[in-house]
Design a protein around this motif. Structure first.
Motif, PDB file in Angstrom:
ATOM      1  N   GLY A  60       0.845  -1.152   0.121  1.00 37.76           N
ATOM      2  CA  GLY A  60      -0.030   0.051  -0.020  1.00 37.76           C
ATOM      3  C   GLY A  60       0.874   1.327  -0.093  1.00 37.76           C
ATOM      4  O   GLY A  60       2.187   1.036   0.052  1.00 37.76           O
ATOM      5  N   THR A  61       0.269   2.435  -0.198  1.00 36.52           N
ATOM      6  CA  THR A  61       0.939   3.624  -0.155  1.00 36.52           C
ATOM      7  C   THR A  61       1.711   3.939   1.317  1.00 36.52           C
ATOM      8  O   THR A  61       1.501   3.103   2.406  1.00 36.52           O
ATOM      9  CB  THR A  61       0.045   4.805  -0.578  1.00 36.52           C
ATOM     10  N   SER A  62       2.481   4.823   1.424  1.00 39.27           N
ATOM     11  CA  SER A  62       3.392   5.302   2.572  1.00 39.27           C
ATOM     12  C   SER A  62       1.989   5.429   3.804  1.00 39.27           C
ATOM     13  O   SER A  62       2.366   4.988   5.076  1.00 39.27           O
ATOM     14  CB  SER A  62       3.874   6.540   2.484  1.00 39.27           C
ATOM     15  N   SER A  99       4.736   5.617  -5.733  1.00 43.47           N
ATOM     16  CA  SER A  99       3.811   5.354  -4.342  1.00 43.47           C
ATOM     17  C   SER A  99       3.238   3.879  -4.724  1.00 43.47           C
ATOM     18  O   SER A  99       2.973   3.373  -5.660  1.00 43.47           O
ATOM     19  CB  SER A  99       2.967   6.339  -4.280  1.00 43.47           C
ATOM     20  N   GLY A 100       3.032   3.285  -3.412  1.00 43.21           N
ATOM     21  CA  GLY A 100       2.416   1.871  -3.470  1.00 43.21           C
ATOM     22  C   GLY A 100       3.133   0.622  -2.537  1.00 43.21           C
ATOM     23  O   GLY A 100       2.427  -0.345  -2.616  1.00 43.21           O
ATOM     24  N   GLU A 127       1.204 -11.362  -2.382  1.00 41.37           N
ATOM     25  CA  GLU A 127       2.247  -9.985  -2.229  1.00 41.37           C
ATOM     26  C   GLU A 127       1.953  -9.436  -3.587  1.00 41.37           C
ATOM     27  O   GLU A 127       1.872  -9.866  -4.771  1.00 41.37           O
ATOM     28  CB  GLU A 127       3.646 -10.669  -2.247  1.00 41.37           C
ATOM     29  N   ALA A 128       2.146  -7.916  -3.319  1.00 43.41           N
ATOM     30  CA  ALA A 128       1.976  -7.072  -4.632  1.00 43.41           C
ATOM     31  C   ALA A 128       3.483  -7.313  -5.693  1.00 43.41           C
ATOM     32  O   ALA A 128       4.513  -6.351  -4.991  1.00 43.41           O
ATOM     33  CB  ALA A 128       1.759  -5.717  -4.195  1.00 43.41           C
ATOM     34  N   LEU A 151       6.962  -5.332  -4.736  1.00 40.96           N
ATOM     35  CA  LEU A 151       8.034  -5.674  -4.386  1.00 40.96           C
ATOM     36  C   LEU A 151       9.262  -5.659  -5.213  1.00 40.96           C
ATOM     37  O   LEU A 151      10.343  -5.028  -4.684  1.00 40.96           O
ATOM     38  CB  LEU A 151       7.656  -7.084  -3.786  1.00 40.96           C
ATOM     39  N   PHE A 152       9.282  -5.690  -6.256  1.00 37.53           N
ATOM     40  CA  PHE A 152      10.081  -5.302  -7.188  1.00 37.53           C
ATOM     41  C   PHE A 152      10.672  -4.300  -7.318  1.00 37.53           C
ATOM     42  O   PHE A 152      11.893  -3.805  -7.456  1.00 37.53           O
ATOM     43  CB  PHE A 152       9.978  -5.880  -8.715  1.00 37.53           C
TER      44      PHE A 152
END
Length: 410
Positions: A72-74, A207-208, A269-270, A274-275
């Motif tokens: 998710g974003t910060s 962001s993300g 997992e996104a 993650l990459f």
């Protein structure tokens, strides 16, 4: 209703993002994001997760085992930390020197905390003694801080706060979204119990994804709370409800089980994010975290020298400003939004406006991540000077660029 343009490929305009964030992502990060997906329990994927944890220990300057990502974003990282540690009725203390202190208060209140605040005018920071005096009065369980608040461009000193919190048995959390990798942050040395961040500023990504790091003391208190299934059962009997973590997705205990050796299923997992997060940290580790911070300081100072040479006044307590974001007081008689629009439409450069008590009073110009470079600083100064002169502002022609060049020459 679908339009013809809805069926066209995305083709955003070229922009140089020189505001308070987000910024242009490093091309290496974008390439990493375009990598093919693998299954979340593929050995290659779990190895990337382990590498990501190790890389972010370098970024956070910590040996914390639990250094990982929240998808998710910060703000998701902030919320995960707060919802996982705050129990209903807990006293928390929030020193507010900008917009994001108010955000911490709002999330803490949603967790049903008893929120106590300190406030100072925007453009100032707290002396550690002010915070210790408040701790002695309030006796909070947790101190919630922001290191760098982009709404004011100020950087709150943290070096002494960890020792103060330890003496008074207070957990110490910091939102470092806007400051990490552009300003010194030493998680272990400064005795921070939990820190959360985001990719879209000095880390040089989109962001993300929200990197977080948690001390052993913090983890122990999160683990001590009952699993949510037990909490629900207890809540049905009106017994132990205060131990319940009211979020499944943001339950750090469950997220740790997912990132830990058990790899217990919690969410999918996104992978692409993650990459991206791994590549952000890899680039910084390759550069060196101290070198990365120094790079932001160099280019941020060059921007400040140029702005001052243009005759513009910088906002706030300059001895405590962030290296990566500068507040600029809009000159009298100049329409701040008109300047921003001309920069965007004629030069493709975005700078930030402001809000709250500073709305319409300052611009915010960022030098962050991939955009912390000499060419971006010089381009922004030249464009801003041209726009201001076009609108009738009297500036010494070329003085801004010369001042920046002189700084680089030193």
């Amino acid at each position: 209703m679908l339009t013809k343009s809805s069926l066209e490929q995305i083709n955003p305009p070229a922009r140089l993002l020189m505001g308070p964030g987000p910024i242009n992502a490093d091309p290496r990060v974008l390439r990493a994001m375009s990598s093919q997906l693998v299954g979340q329990y593929d050995p290659a994927m779990t190895e990337y997760m382990n590498q990501t944890m190790a890389l972010y220990r370098q970024v956070f300057r910590t040996n914390n085992e639990w250094t990982m990502l929240v998808d998710g974003t910060s703000r998701s990282g902030i919320e995960a930390v707060l919802v996982s540690i705050i129990r209903p009725g807990d006293k928390v203390l929030v020193p507010i020197f900008g917009r994001f202190g108010h955000l911490l208060c709002e999330i803490a209140r949603r967790c049903r905390a008893e929120v106590h605040t300190l406030e100072i005018p925007w453009g100032e920071v707290f002396d550690p003694q002010q915070i210790e005096d408040a701790i002695k009065t309030v006796h909070p369980r947790i101190l919630l801080t922001v290191q760098g608040d982009t709404s004011t461009t100020m950087l709150q000193p943290l070096e002494q706060l960890g020792e103060i919190c330890q003496r008074h048995q207070v957990l110490f959390y910091c939102d470092a979204t806007a400051s990490i990798a552009g300003n010194p942050l030493k998680t272990d040395l400064w005795h921070l119990d939990a820190v959360s961040a985001g990719l879209q500023k000095c880390l040089g990504g989109p962001s993300g994804s929200a990197p977080v790091t948690l001390s052993d003391a913090f983890v122990q208190q999160v683990r001590a709370r009952r699993h949510i299934e037990q909490g629900i059962k207890s809540a049905q009997h009106q017994d132990g409800e205060d131990e319940m973590i009211y979020s499944n997705y943001f339950d750090l205990g469950m997220i740790m089980d997912y990132w830990g050796p058990e790899r217990l299923n919690h969410h999918t997992e996104a992978t692409s994010m993650l990459f991206a997060a791994r590549e952000c940290a890899r680039i910084i580790a390759q550069e060196g975290i101290d070198v990365c911070v120094a790079r932001h300081q160099l280019h941020g100072a060059a921007l400040d020298k140029g702005l001052s040479a243009m005759g513009l006044e910088l906002f706030g307590d300059l001895s405590h400003k962030m290296s990566n974001v500068t507040g600029v007081i809009i000159p009298e008689g100049i329409n701040g939004e008109q300047v921003r629009q001309l920069l965007l439409n004629d030069f493709g450069i975005e700078i930030g406006t402001s809000f709250g008590p500073l709305h319409g009073k300052i611009w915010r110009i960022g030098v962050m991540g991939y955009n912390a470079r000499k060419d971006t600083v010089l381009t922004t100064l030249a464009a801003l000077e041209a726009v201001l002169r076009h609108l009738g502002y009297v500036a010494n022609e070329g003085a801004a660029l010369q001042a920046a060049w002189d700084h680089y020459g030193q």
